[in-house]
Design an enzyme around this catalytic site. Sequence first.
Site, PDB file in Angstrom:
ATOM      1  N   CYS A 380       0.849  -1.215   0.020  1.00 45.81           N
ATOM      2  CA  CYS A 380      -0.295  -0.148   0.053  1.00 45.81           C
ATOM      3  C   CYS A 380       0.954   1.470   0.196  1.00 45.81           C
ATOM      4  O   CYS A 380       1.653   1.558  -1.160  1.00 45.81           O
ATOM      5  CB  CYS A 380      -1.076  -0.234   0.768  1.00 45.81           C
ATOM      6  SG  CYS A 380      -2.191   1.115   0.635  1.00 45.81           S
ATOM      7  N   HIS A 513      -3.838  -4.880   0.765  1.00 44.05           N
ATOM      8  CA  HIS A 513      -3.225  -5.432   1.878  1.00 44.05           C
ATOM      9  C   HIS A 513      -3.041  -7.171   2.106  1.00 44.05           C
ATOM     10  O   HIS A 513      -4.009  -7.523   2.591  1.00 44.05           O
ATOM     11  CB  HIS A 513      -3.961  -5.116   2.848  1.00 44.05           C
ATOM     12  CG  HIS A 513      -3.790  -3.556   3.611  1.00 44.05           C
ATOM     13  ND1 HIS A 513      -1.985  -3.078   4.219  1.00 44.05           N
ATOM     14  CD2 HIS A 513      -4.353  -2.491   2.870  1.00 44.05           C
ATOM     15  CE1 HIS A 513      -2.210  -2.173   4.079  1.00 44.05           C
ATOM     16  NE2 HIS A 513      -3.395  -1.442   3.925  1.00 44.05           N
ATOM     17  N   GLU A 515      -1.571  -9.137   3.301  1.00 42.55           N
ATOM     18  CA  GLU A 515      -1.340 -10.058   4.698  1.00 42.55           C
ATOM     19  C   GLU A 515      -2.931 -10.387   5.411  1.00 42.55           C
ATOM     20  O   GLU A 515      -2.819 -11.144   6.581  1.00 42.55           O
ATOM     21  CB  GLU A 515      -0.409  -9.508   5.758  1.00 42.55           C
ATOM     22  CG  GLU A 515      -1.193  -7.927   6.667  1.00 42.55           C
ATOM     23  CD  GLU A 515      -1.200  -6.560   5.012  1.00 42.55           C
ATOM     24  OE1 GLU A 515      -0.731  -6.914   3.497  1.00 42.55           O
ATOM     25  OE2 GLU A 515      -1.408  -5.281   5.426  1.00 42.55           O
TER      26      GLU A 515
END
Length: 537
Positions: A380, A513, A515
């Site tokens: 990001c 993102h 993750e």
Amino acid sequence: MARYIFVTGGVVSSLGKGLSSASLAYLLKSQGYKVRIRKMDPYLNVDPGTMSPFQHGEVFVTNDGAETDLDLGHYERFTNISAKKSDNITTGKIYSDIIKKERKGKYLGKTVQVIPHVTDRIREFIKEDITNEDFVICEIGGTVGDIESLPYVEAIRQFSNEVGRSKSLFIHLTFVPFLKSSDEIKTKPTQHSVKELRSLGIQPDIIICRSQKNIPLDQRKKISLFCNVSIENVIETVDVRTIYEAPISFYNEKLDKQVLKYFKLKPKKKVNLQPWKKITKTVLNTKKVVNIAIIGKYVNLKDAYKSLDEALIHGGINNNVKVNLTRIESDKLKPNQINKILRNVSGILIPGGFGKRGTEGKISAIKYARKNKIPFLGICFGMQMAVIEFARNALKINNAGSSELDKNCYPVVGLLHEWNQDGKLIKGTNKNLGGTMRLGSYEAKLRHNSLVEKIYKSKTIFERHRHRYEVNNNLKNKFENKGMIFSGMSPDNKLPEIIELKNHPWFIGVQYHPEFKSRPLSPHPLFSSFIKAAKFY
Ligand code: GLN
């Protein structure tokens, strides 16, 4: 009809209510039941979106675009059930709904009060958006006795009356300290906490005792007697060696068995603990270490990048290496020290972020990774910084920047309307772009033969976003001519989603993102590949 399990905490905070709820959810799911987990947060923020990670840790983003408590991340990682907007509520949200309704005169002249109006709204939330779930686990944030959590405790008491005791179960998680000086386990704080809960009208059915040492039978009996809970329902949870051991530990302590027994249910299939046993073993036995530097602003608070830390560990598990994270405060990273500070790392990661502080340090680190061919992952804000670095140093646009940070820069990163062409607004895939965040899951198309296509083994991906600014697509050709390719784009080809470098072994920036979608039992391909590249660096 769903069965409702309410999880409260006592004595102190941070006992691992989230992890206990998530482990229980896994165990029930693994035995064939459909489960949802929800979190009720007693603070007055409408959502954690505006809260600093220093205060509250990471903001977790769901597929449907909610900014939620990081516990929902634990839930997803342990259960592989994607959380939704309707799985997190805060007191701020409840009050703002009620006040809006009041202003519209919807209460028909009544006095609006905590009981029944706030408690009714909480009860509605508990049931909202539930279809064919067998179990709904609701965790109540904070500790019993806090002023803030009182309406929730009252609401679940009322709720349990409404649905009946056969459909509702109360679990209370407490702390059972060990006093070194007297070499004793102390049950008194638990007794007090349960007393407090009972004074609010709730008799716990199961007590989970968090302890550093095994609790001797005598002490368990004492808890059972004083807290009015059967001895089998006094469950201990001793500190685990890795969080991945938690589902195994709760299974051994028969938490799921007691829950099913309470509801007079039998497992529909045999629990599968094998995957957890396998990764626990890997985590505990892996010797080879890979050093990854995370360069960010909130590095001092461990929970600020919770999902990211987890995703890196998952990547390590997949590659049989231990990931050693060095967290570096970006504004302390002076260009002349970069060599020294980053000498021993084999991967550099710049996570998401907001605001100007520390950005020059991040940009210098990216330059170092690019020039020295060190594996680099920009997430990001990290991707935006990589684009700025490349514009400045490879395209020689000296004043390249992001309009988030400098209104007078050349905006290689900016809001869509700032980089429109010929006075026409370029419409992105999200109609709210330009003032608010792009939140939640969006599709991206991957370029044929790109590194990311090889990593994802797919042409189309869905990933979660949380940002306002975008990389300026008008400069695409300029970047590509110099070797930075836009290998992932929004389906309409307007928004750059991924950049990578042609002449670099592993240099990737993603606007989203990844993750948030990594799971211990199914690590995210991008993190696995990044750690693999770092392993062989
Ligand atoms: N601050 C940047 C933006 O709003 C990046 C946000 C992030 O990293 N999550 O676009």
